[in-house]
Every structure is written in structure tokens, then in C-alpha cells.
Write an enzyme that holds these catalytic residues in place. Structure first.
Site, PDB file in Angstrom:
ATOM      1  N   CYS A 219      -8.940  15.919  11.715  1.00  0.00           N
ATOM      2  CA  CYS A 219      -8.170  16.473  10.601  1.00  0.00           C
ATOM      3  C   CYS A 219      -7.504  17.807  10.903  1.00  0.00           C
ATOM      4  CB  CYS A 219      -9.075  16.615   9.379  1.00  0.00           C
ATOM      5  SG  CYS A 219      -9.571  15.027   8.661  1.00  0.00           S
ATOM      6  N   PHE A 270      -9.149   7.670   3.125  1.00  0.00           N
ATOM      7  CA  PHE A 270      -8.186   7.841   4.216  1.00  0.00           C
ATOM      8  C   PHE A 270      -6.990   6.908   4.113  1.00  0.00           C
ATOM      9  CE2 PHE A 270     -11.811  10.000   5.977  1.00  0.00           C
ATOM     10  CZ  PHE A 270     -11.247  11.036   6.703  1.00  0.00           C
ATOM     11  N   HIS A 358      -5.430  21.777   4.312  1.00  0.00           N
ATOM     12  CA  HIS A 358      -5.666  20.350   4.537  1.00  0.00           C
ATOM     13  C   HIS A 358      -6.679  19.841   3.517  1.00  0.00           C
ATOM     14  CE1 HIS A 358      -6.607  16.528   6.420  1.00  0.00           C
ATOM     15  NE2 HIS A 358      -7.883  16.860   6.338  1.00  0.00           N
ATOM     16  N   ASN A 391      -6.276  11.284   2.479  1.00  0.00           N
ATOM     17  CA  ASN A 391      -6.474  12.117   3.672  1.00  0.00           C
ATOM     18  C   ASN A 391      -5.891  11.344   4.857  1.00  0.00           C
ATOM     19  OD1 ASN A 391      -7.411  13.423   5.968  1.00  0.00           O
ATOM     20  ND2 ASN A 391      -9.441  13.844   5.124  1.00  0.00           N
TER      21      ASN A 391
END
Length: 438
Positions: A219, A270, A358, A391
């Protein structure tokens, strides 16, 4: 705003009307010339403000409010791309349970709860019915499928990177031959040569373009890519760096299992996609429109935390284990890390900054907001990126930055000049950049 005029083309004075014959003819010529010059200035300023400095419409770029610092790297353009398969979060559970032939009601109920807590609304994915029809073994527990996964992932990742890069280059407005370096980030492909070479070839870049591969950073890879691109741009005058990130969850797709609880978190959180930016210092007036300066960058790892985020590649793909203490570990160290970045510009107040964080998950954002006592709107760009795309690993910071660019452009009151880009990943590793809005 700089406006240039051709010195060899002065306006031709209009004939002198009868009602100003009382004036000296040469004085009249001078007055009319000045009037025409004023009209030209007004028209040119109007054209520049409506079309952008390079004469093309760039809907994301507001007129620069702060001049770039000479020699400092700036972000000159941004693009993104996604696979065609869009999944509303409301439809994910039924589809995932059906595709993996899961009959465990408890697992289904847990996935339903996770899908609600992630705050994700939509995601894009490479995985499709056609792929599962061709490779049914991907949904079979214990199958050795790494070869099949890479057959899907390798070309898909490069294709998304290509589309994001083309979008970015179009916004940039300069020819691909002017790209001197490529930084390629992915945790979703494995092969030699890597995707950087395939991307350079597909784009038609020069064969002496400098290429850097950043593999399996997870990430924080997007911010690492920005740091590396910044170093290249600032140490190679005139260089223009194409940074691209591209990710897919194909390597980690598998049937749910009570022995692997994190698989459900991955299924609920995700997504897939790609992003690209052009980075360079000393932007060319009239040709480039920088919107963010990369002022100072720091990477830091937390000792004895390498098992908190653990990813292992096996014959079945990639397996992740995520420690429950991850949000707490970040919470305990984030304030000191942010202050280290802010000190470079003598900044003290967290709420005077803009924040591009993030969004690893809502728990991390909530912890950060609480610990730093941020206003409720400070992490809105991160929350919106999480909601719209999930994500997407290394890509997500650029979706946040795009939201931030739009937000800063639309602010009617005085907008923040300074901000932080932050990402966290395996290590536990912190990546941070002190940014300046232009």
C-alpha cells in the site's frame, strides 16, 4: 501571469475619425495604439484564464496561486484507469459466495458485516465470469494456480498501466519522446523482463529511457514511487518522469476459509486499477501546468513490526495476514512522523494543512483523525477515494490526490498551501511527502 508579445508586429492604427481632428495626428496614433494594445492584453489574459497556460482546455487546473520553488519536483499531470468490471458493494457478497461455491452461512454473514464496515460503495476488478469459466480451479481450495493467476495478472496490469499513462500524457500535453524516466510500481505481477519494459514499448518511449521497477511494496508503493520520481527529477535537470502504479487482486483471489480470516477482509476491501503521474522540476511556462510541489520526503520503518502485515507467495497465489494491532501501531507513531515532515516548512498546526492519506481502511483513518485532532473534513478526500474505489493498494494515493486537486481548485476562500501525503504498508513502513499546492 506572463504574457509575451511579438515585437515585430505592432497594431496598425485605425483611420482618424472627423470628431478628433483637433488632436495632433501623432498623439492620436499613440492613443489609438495604446488602446489597441490594452484590448489585446485583456483578450490574451481572458484566453489564458479560460484555456490554461498551454492553450488547451484542462478542466482540473486552476490558475497557479503559488509559484513552484526552483529545482523542486512538481506533479505536472495525473491519470487513472480501471478494468471494465464494476462491482457495487451491495452485490459483492452474493457474487463472491456463488463464484466460490461457499455454503458456510457464518462466513457469508461475516462478509456481509465486513462489507458494511469498510464504507466501500463500488470497486473495479479484473476478475470476471469469463475468467472463472476459463480457470475454474481459481475457485477451488488448495489448487496450485500461480501459473494461471500470472497468465491473467501480468497482461492485465500492464494494460491498466498503459491506459492510465496515456490519460496522464494527454493531460500533460507534451510528446511521449520528452519522457526521460519511468518508475513502475506493482505488487501484482511477476516476470522478467518486468512490466516497465512492456509499458515503455507500448507507449513508444525512447529506448534509452531510464527505468526503475518497484515490486511488492504494497500500500505504500505509490508514495515510494513519488519519492523516487522526485529524486530523479531533482537530480537530472530537464528530466520528465512517468510514474505509474497498477494493481489487481487476482493473485489473492480464493475461496473463503475460517483458517484464513483475512481473506474475507480482502474480499470486502480491495479493488483493482492503475494510476500515473508526470513528475518534473522547473515546469516550462506555457507548456506545463504543475498543481503540486513535492517539497520533502521521508521513509521510516517501525522496528519489530515486520510480522504485522505479512504476505507470502505460494503455489496457490499470495496469502496475507494482517495483525489486529496495525491501526494501533500507526496511531502510536504517526504524530512524530508528521511533525518531522512539517518541521521542514516550520509548520505547527495539523489543521492548517491539507491531507492526502492512503485509506488502508476506515479504522486507520479514524485513528489518524482522532490522534491528530483533525477537523472532520480533513480526510474527506481519502474517505471518498475509499468509498469509490476501495483500497487499490499503491494506486489509491493518486485517487486521493485527484480528489484533493479538485477540492483545492474549488475552494472559494483561501486554500491551504501546505499538506502531507501519507501511506503505510508492510514493515510497518511509513512513507510521507510534504507537499505544496500550486
Amino acid at each position: 501571469m506572463l504574457i509575451s508579445f511579438e515585437t515585430n508586429s505592432s497594431p496598425t492604427p485605425s483611420p482618424v475619425p472627423p470628431y478628433i481632428h483637433a488632436f495632433n495626428f501623432h498623439q492620436t496614433q499613440t492613443l489609438l495604439s495604446l488602446l489597441l494594445l490594452l484590448i489585446i492584453i485583456i483578450l490574451k489574459m481572458s484566453k489564458l484564464e479560460s484555456n490554461g497556460a498551454n492553450g488547451s482546455s484542462k478542466q482540473f487546473h486552476a490558475p497557479s496561486r503559488h509559484a513552484p520553488t526552483p529545482g523542486k519536483a512538481t506533479v505536472l499531470a495525473l491519470g487513472k484507469a480501471f478494468p471494465s468490471q464494476l462491482i457495487p458493494q451491495d452485490c459483492l457478497v452474493e457474487g463472491y459466495i456463488r463464484d466460490t461455491k461457499c455454503v458456510d452461512v457464518a462466513i457469508k454473514e461475516k462478509l456481509e458485516r465486513l462489507c458494511k464496515t469498510t464504507t466501500v460503495k463500488t470497486r473495479y476488478t479484473v476478475m470476471s465470469k469469463e475468467i472463472l469459466d476459463k480457470y475454474p480451479e481459481l475457485a477451488t481450495e488448495g489448487s496450485a494456480t500461480i501459473r494461471q493467476r500470472l497468465e491473467i495478472a501480468n497482461p492485465a496490469v500492464v494494460q491498466m498501466a498503459l491506459e492510465a499513462s496515456l490519460s496522464c500524457i494527454k493531460e500533460w500535453g507534451r510528446p511521449v519522446e520528452d519522457i526521460t524516466h519511468v518508475v513502475y510500481v506493482s505488487s501484482s505481477e511477476i516476470r522478467l523482463p518486468g512490466g516497465d519494459l512492456y509499458l515503455a514499448s507500448e507507449l513508444g518511449l525512447r529506448n534509452d529511457v531510464g527505468r526503475v521497477m518497484l515490486y511488492f511494496l504494497g500500500c505504500y508503493g505509490g508514495v515510494t514511487g513519488l519519492r523516487v520520481a522526485k529524486d530523479i527529477a531533482e537530480n537530472n535537470p530537464g528530466s520528465r518522469v512517468l510514474l505509474t502504479t497498477s494493481e489487481t487482486t487476482i493473485l489473492g483471489f480464493r475461496p473463503p476459509s475460517k483458517a484464513r480470516p483475512y481473506d474475507l477482509v480482502g474480499a470486502a476491501l480491495f479493488g483493482d486499477g492503475a494510476a500515473a503521474v508526470i513528475v518534473g522540476s522547473n515546469p516550462k511556462p506555457g507548456q506545463e501546468t504543475p498543481f503540486m510541489e513535492l517539497n520533502y520526503a521521508v521513509q521510516q520503518f517501525l522496528p519489530d513490526t515486520h510480522n504485522v502485515i505479512d504476505g507470502r507467495l505460494s503455489e496457490e497465489g499470495i496469502n496475507f495476514k494482517l495483525g489486529r494491532d496495525l491501526p494501533q501501531k500507526i496511531d502510536e507513531n504517526i504524530e512524530e512522523f508528521c511533525k518531522k515532515l512539517m518541521a521542514k516548512a516550520s509548520l505547527k498546526d495539523f489543521n492548517e494543512l491539507f491531507w492526502a492519506v492512503h485509506p488502508g481502511g476506515p479504522a486507520i483513518l479514524n485513528k489518524l483523525e482522532s490522534t491528530l485532532k483533525l477537523g472532520s473534513d480533513k480526510l474527506e478526500c481519502s474517505r471518498r477515494a475509499l468509498m469509490d474505489y476501495g483500497n487499490v493498494s499503491s494506486n489509491t494515493i493518486f485517487y486521493v490526490m485527484e480528489n484533493m486537486r479538485e477540492e483545492l481548485k474549488n475552494k472559494k476562500e483561501e486554500r491551504e498551501e501546505w499538506g502531507l501525503a501519507l501511506a503505510f504498508g508492510p514493515g510497518i513502513t511509513f512513507e510521507g511527502i510534504l507537499m505544496r499546492s500550486l
